[in-house]
Design a protein around this motif. Structure first.
Motif, PDB file in Angstrom:
ATOM      1  N   ALA A  72       0.389   6.508   9.075  1.00 17.59           N
ATOM      2  CA  ALA A  72       1.744   6.719   9.600  1.00 17.59           C
ATOM      3  C   ALA A  72       2.270   5.491  10.329  1.00 17.59           C
ATOM      4  O   ALA A  72       3.479   5.400  10.588  1.00 17.59           O
ATOM      5  N   PHE A  73       1.403   4.529  10.696  1.00 20.37           N
ATOM      6  CA  PHE A  73       1.846   3.311  11.374  1.00 20.37           C
ATOM      7  C   PHE A  73       2.447   2.294  10.393  1.00 20.37           C
ATOM      8  O   PHE A  73       3.027   1.301  10.822  1.00 20.37           O
ATOM      9  N   TYR A  74       2.317   2.530   9.101  1.00 21.14           N
ATOM     10  CA  TYR A  74       2.773   1.574   8.097  1.00 21.14           C
ATOM     11  C   TYR A  74       4.049   2.089   7.427  1.00 21.14           C
ATOM     12  O   TYR A  74       4.311   3.300   7.408  1.00 21.14           O
ATOM     13  N   PRO A  75       4.849   1.183   6.856  1.00 19.71           N
ATOM     14  CA  PRO A  75       6.121   1.611   6.258  1.00 19.71           C
ATOM     15  C   PRO A  75       5.913   2.454   5.006  1.00 19.71           C
ATOM     16  O   PRO A  75       4.940   2.277   4.264  1.00 19.71           O
ATOM     17  N   ASN A  76       6.856   3.357   4.804  1.00 15.20           N
ATOM     18  CA  ASN A  76       6.891   4.143   3.575  1.00 15.20           C
ATOM     19  C   ASN A  76       7.781   3.438   2.564  1.00 15.20           C
ATOM     20  O   ASN A  76       8.920   3.074   2.870  1.00 15.20           O
ATOM     21  N   VAL A  77       7.249   3.224   1.379  1.00 18.90           N
ATOM     22  CA  VAL A  77       7.995   2.558   0.308  1.00 18.90           C
ATOM     23  C   VAL A  77       8.193   3.549  -0.820  1.00 18.90           C
ATOM     24  O   VAL A  77       7.224   4.163  -1.300  1.00 18.90           O
ATOM     25  N   VAL A  78       9.445   3.721  -1.226  1.00 17.04           N
ATOM     26  CA  VAL A  78       9.771   4.654  -2.300  1.00 17.04           C
ATOM     27  C   VAL A  78      10.509   3.887  -3.395  1.00 17.04           C
ATOM     28  O   VAL A  78      11.477   3.181  -3.129  1.00 17.04           O
ATOM     29  N   ALA A 131      -2.923  17.929  -3.673  1.00 20.71           N
ATOM     30  CA  ALA A 131      -2.986  16.598  -3.070  1.00 20.71           C
ATOM     31  C   ALA A 131      -2.942  15.507  -4.132  1.00 20.71           C
ATOM     32  O   ALA A 131      -2.297  14.461  -3.952  1.00 20.71           O
ATOM     33  N   ARG A 132      -3.606  15.729  -5.253  1.00 20.71           N
ATOM     34  CA  ARG A 132      -3.639  14.713  -6.310  1.00 20.71           C
ATOM     35  C   ARG A 132      -2.269  14.510  -6.951  1.00 20.71           C
ATOM     36  O   ARG A 132      -1.984  13.441  -7.510  1.00 20.71           O
ATOM     37  N   ALA A 133      -1.409  15.523  -6.892  1.00 20.18           N
ATOM     38  CA  ALA A 133      -0.093  15.404  -7.519  1.00 20.18           C
ATOM     39  C   ALA A 133       0.727  14.287  -6.887  1.00 20.18           C
ATOM     40  O   ALA A 133       1.620  13.718  -7.536  1.00 20.18           O
ATOM     41  N   ASP A 134       0.417  13.923  -5.622  1.00 17.75           N
ATOM     42  CA  ASP A 134       1.175  12.865  -4.947  1.00 17.75           C
ATOM     43  C   ASP A 134       0.878  11.480  -5.505  1.00 17.75           C
ATOM     44  O   ASP A 134       1.549  10.511  -5.147  1.00 17.75           O
ATOM     45  N   PHE A 135      -0.118  11.351  -6.360  1.00 15.05           N
ATOM     46  CA  PHE A 135      -0.377  10.060  -7.000  1.00 15.05           C
ATOM     47  C   PHE A 135       0.710   9.713  -8.019  1.00 15.05           C
ATOM     48  O   PHE A 135       0.883   8.548  -8.368  1.00 15.05           O
ATOM     49  N   GLU A 145       6.400   7.249  -4.671  1.00 16.09           N
ATOM     50  CA  GLU A 145       5.974   6.576  -3.445  1.00 16.09           C
ATOM     51  C   GLU A 145       4.556   6.052  -3.671  1.00 16.09           C
ATOM     52  O   GLU A 145       3.591   6.819  -3.652  1.00 16.09           O
ATOM     53  N   PRO A 146       4.387   4.768  -3.945  1.00 14.41           N
ATOM     54  CA  PRO A 146       3.040   4.243  -4.199  1.00 14.41           C
ATOM     55  C   PRO A 146       2.151   4.409  -2.972  1.00 14.41           C
ATOM     56  O   PRO A 146       2.601   4.299  -1.834  1.00 14.41           O
ATOM     57  N   ASP A 147       0.892   4.681  -3.236  1.00 11.21           N
ATOM     58  CA  ASP A 147      -0.064   4.928  -2.154  1.00 11.21           C
ATOM     59  C   ASP A 147      -0.573   3.592  -1.610  1.00 11.21           C
ATOM     60  O   ASP A 147      -1.729   3.216  -1.792  1.00 11.21           O
ATOM     61  N   LEU A 148       0.319   2.876  -0.929  1.00 13.61           N
ATOM     62  CA  LEU A 148      -0.016   1.527  -0.465  1.00 13.61           C
ATOM     63  C   LEU A 148      -1.091   1.540   0.601  1.00 13.61           C
ATOM     64  O   LEU A 148      -1.923   0.622   0.676  1.00 13.61           O
ATOM     65  N   TRP A 149      -1.086   2.521   1.467  1.00 10.88           N
ATOM     66  CA  TRP A 149      -1.998   2.507   2.625  1.00 10.88           C
ATOM     67  C   TRP A 149      -3.095   3.564   2.530  1.00 10.88           C
ATOM     68  O   TRP A 149      -3.847   3.736   3.468  1.00 10.88           O
ATOM     69  N   ALA A 195      -2.052  -0.978  -3.717  1.00  9.44           N
ATOM     70  CA  ALA A 195      -2.661   0.351  -3.764  1.00  9.44           C
ATOM     71  C   ALA A 195      -4.156   0.317  -3.514  1.00  9.44           C
ATOM     72  O   ALA A 195      -4.777   1.342  -3.270  1.00  9.44           O
ATOM     73  N   GLY A 196      -4.748  -0.878  -3.572  1.00  3.91           N
ATOM     74  CA  GLY A 196      -6.172  -0.974  -3.273  1.00  3.91           C
ATOM     75  C   GLY A 196      -6.476  -0.837  -1.804  1.00  3.91           C
ATOM     76  O   GLY A 196      -7.621  -0.668  -1.416  1.00  3.91           O
ATOM     77  N   CYS A 197      -5.453  -0.933  -0.953  1.00  2.76           N
ATOM     78  CA  CYS A 197      -5.659  -0.827   0.490  1.00  2.76           C
ATOM     79  C   CYS A 197      -5.770   0.634   0.887  1.00  2.76           C
ATOM     80  O   CYS A 197      -4.998   1.469   0.425  1.00  2.76           O
ATOM     81  N   LYS A 198      -6.720   0.930   1.757  1.00  2.00           N
ATOM     82  CA  LYS A 198      -6.909   2.297   2.234  1.00  2.00           C
ATOM     83  C   LYS A 198      -7.322   2.226   3.695  1.00  2.00           C
ATOM     84  O   LYS A 198      -8.450   1.845   4.010  1.00  2.00           O
ATOM     85  N   VAL A 199      -6.395   2.578   4.591  1.00  2.00           N
ATOM     86  CA  VAL A 199      -6.662   2.444   6.021  1.00  2.00           C
ATOM     87  C   VAL A 199      -7.527   3.601   6.493  1.00  2.00           C
ATOM     88  O   VAL A 199      -7.635   4.641   5.846  1.00  2.00           O
ATOM     89  N   GLY A 200      -8.154   3.400   7.646  1.00  5.45           N
ATOM     90  CA  GLY A 200      -9.012   4.435   8.219  1.00  5.45           C
ATOM     91  C   GLY A 200     -10.472   4.174   7.913  1.00  5.45           C
ATOM     92  O   GLY A 200     -10.813   3.452   6.964  1.00  5.45           O
TER      93      GLY A 200
END
Length: 485
Positions: A324-330, A109-113, A155-159, A16-21
């Motif tokens: 969107a280029f990275y996998p979604n993990v649920v 937006a914060r609710a998705d955490f 869905e952890p915020d991996l990216w 979760a420490g990774c943040k692309v862009g």
């Protein structure tokens, strides 16, 4: 299973420490060291840096406008009108609701955490066929089913998609707050402009009323001269024409004054008939407006702040597109109780549970993700260019208002000399006319010239106050980015 679960959570927290862009950085802008028109009358500028020193004005500086900027004019009636804008103006209320909507979007937006949790209680009574295949004769064909289950999905915020979404919503909310501040500034400035225009018309009306009185005396004098045989009826006709023309100008002035009154009523959300301002000529002293230094302007203009915040939001959209280029993990799980008897529902043997994880990687989309990412980058560059253009326009707007004050001050000084010269010319013409050395036409010309110059001088005072309000508006009023929520 507990160890597997803890391992999965630890791995998710690590990723979760990774943040692309790209991380946002404010676009570069070049601020001049000082305003070209900084020495204009009506502007208060800070002292220059000491030689060899590192002095820098504080930001916000004590010499800058703060809060209720209109109070620098020291006009109680203006202050009372300005105070009614915030609680009354409907356009401002609409902008406030728009900001609050943008603020709510941040919460969305914060609710998705966080994981989503749901519970599914169910009760059913079932009857199966006694003639079904392999049915055992004499068995019970009816039964009850009681269920109490719950599900969790996360869905952890991996990216960094969620974090970038929160960033974008946050920046958009601040941009909306800046729009609100900019509208607030515009409305207060518009009211001040209308108010000073109205008071300028009151000054003009006072001048015309005084002139009408003088022309009435002139008409009376000429009528007595005609009766004494010292002048012709033509002179009386000329004096009467000039008097009635001036009276007509006074009536027209009152009509224009009513329109400014109505405009003020609209700004404070009142019916035109509910707002009546007593005549009050514009005899105020023009205050000095503290302008600060150009580099502070970026922090003081709400319209600049709005564009800058939208630039930051556009930058966050790039990270959202790249994620969107990275996998979604649920991660998901469920558990609860099920029994055919309500009395044994909440018991150990009735318990059920499940844990699971799912990853999805999109392999082919015909370039859609690349196009969305490129689009996000172009949108950011467009916003950055708009920001730079807005900053440049703000610098030039301040220069324009400073230039206006300088030119109007010079023009007012020259016009005052013209008024004095016209008054002296009229005095000489009156003496010559009374002495029989000239015709009344010379007096008429001198009177018209004096009135024209006096009205120009009065108009210049109004224009100076309008330019002063324009300068305050160009400087952002008493606003500062520190006020952003």
């Amino acid at each position: 299973m507990r160890r597997v679960h803890l391992f999965a959570l630890g791995l998710a927290s690590l990723l979760a420490g990774c943040k692309v862009g790209p991380n946002y950085q404010r676009p570069d802008t070049l601020a001049p060291p000082a305003y070209k028109e900084g020495g204009s009358p009506g502007a208060v500028v800070p002292p220059p840096n000491p030689k060899g020193g590192t002095w820098k004005p504080a930001s916000p500086s004590d010499g800058m406008l703060r809060g209720k900027w209109w109070e620098i004019y020291q006009d109680p009636q203006l202050n009372a009108l300005e105070e009614q804008i915030v609680p009354q103006n409907q356009n401002l209320r609409a902008a406030l609701e728009t900001y609050q909507s943008a603020r709510d979007q941040v919460r969305v937006a914060r609710a998705d955490f966080y994981p989503t949790l749901s519970v599914t209680p169910a009760v059913s009574r079932d009857q199966v066929s006694s003639h079904r295949p392999l049915a055992v004769s004499g068995t019970n064909t009816g039964y009850s089913d009681f269920q109490l289950e719950g599900q969790a999905s996360w869905e952890p915020d991996l990216w960094g998609r969620v974090r970038r979404s929160v960033e974008a919503a946050h920046e958009n909310a601040q941009a909306s707050a800046s729009d609100l501040a900019n509208l607030d500034l515009s409305l207060h400035a518009e009211l001040a402009l209308d108010y000073f225009e109205l008071r300028g018309l009151d000054s003009d009306a006072r001048l015309l009323q005084t002139t009408v009185t003088d022309y009435e005396h002139q008409l009376d004098l000429n009528q007595r001269l005609v009766k004494g045989g010292l002048a012709t009826a033509v002179v009386v006709a000329q004096a009467l024409t000039q008097l009635e023309t001036t009276r007509a100008q006074l009536v027209d002035l009152n009509e224009a004054r009513s329109e400014y009154e109505h405009a003020i009523a609209t700004l404070i959300n009142k019916e035109a008939g509910d707002v009546t301002l007593a005549p009050s000529p514009l005899d105020l002293a023009l205050p000095g407006v503290p302008v600060g230094v150009p580099s502070q302007l970026i922090e003081r203009r709400p319209d600049i702040s709005a564009v800058e915040r939208r630039t930051a939001a556009a930058n966050a959209q790039i990270g959202i597109a790249i994620s969107a280029f990275y996998p979604n993990v649920v991660l998901g799980g469920g558990g609860g109780f099920e029994s055919t008897n309500i009395g044994t529902l909440i018991q150990g043997p009735s318990a059920l549970w499940s844990l699971g994880a799912q990853a999805t990687q999109l392999l082919f989309d015909a370039g859609r993700r690349h196009a969305i990412t490129d689009q996000a980058r172009h949108n950011y560059e467009a916003e950055a260019s708009t920001y730079r253009a807005t900053v440049l326009g703000a610098f030039n707007e301040v220069e324009d208002r400073l230039s206006d004050l300088r030119v109007l001050n010079e023009e007012a000084t020259t016009e005052q000399r013209a008024v004095a010269a016209a008054q002296h010319s009229l005095d000489l013409s009156n003496q010559r006319y009374k002495g029989g050395a000239t015709t009344y036409l010379e007096v008429l010309v001198a009177e018209s010239t004096l009135l024209s110059n006096q009205r120009t001088s009065t108009d210049l005072v109004t224009r100076q106050f309008s330019a002063s309000v324009g300068l305050i508006r160009a400087l952002g009023g008493g606003w500062d980015v520190a006020q952003l929520p």
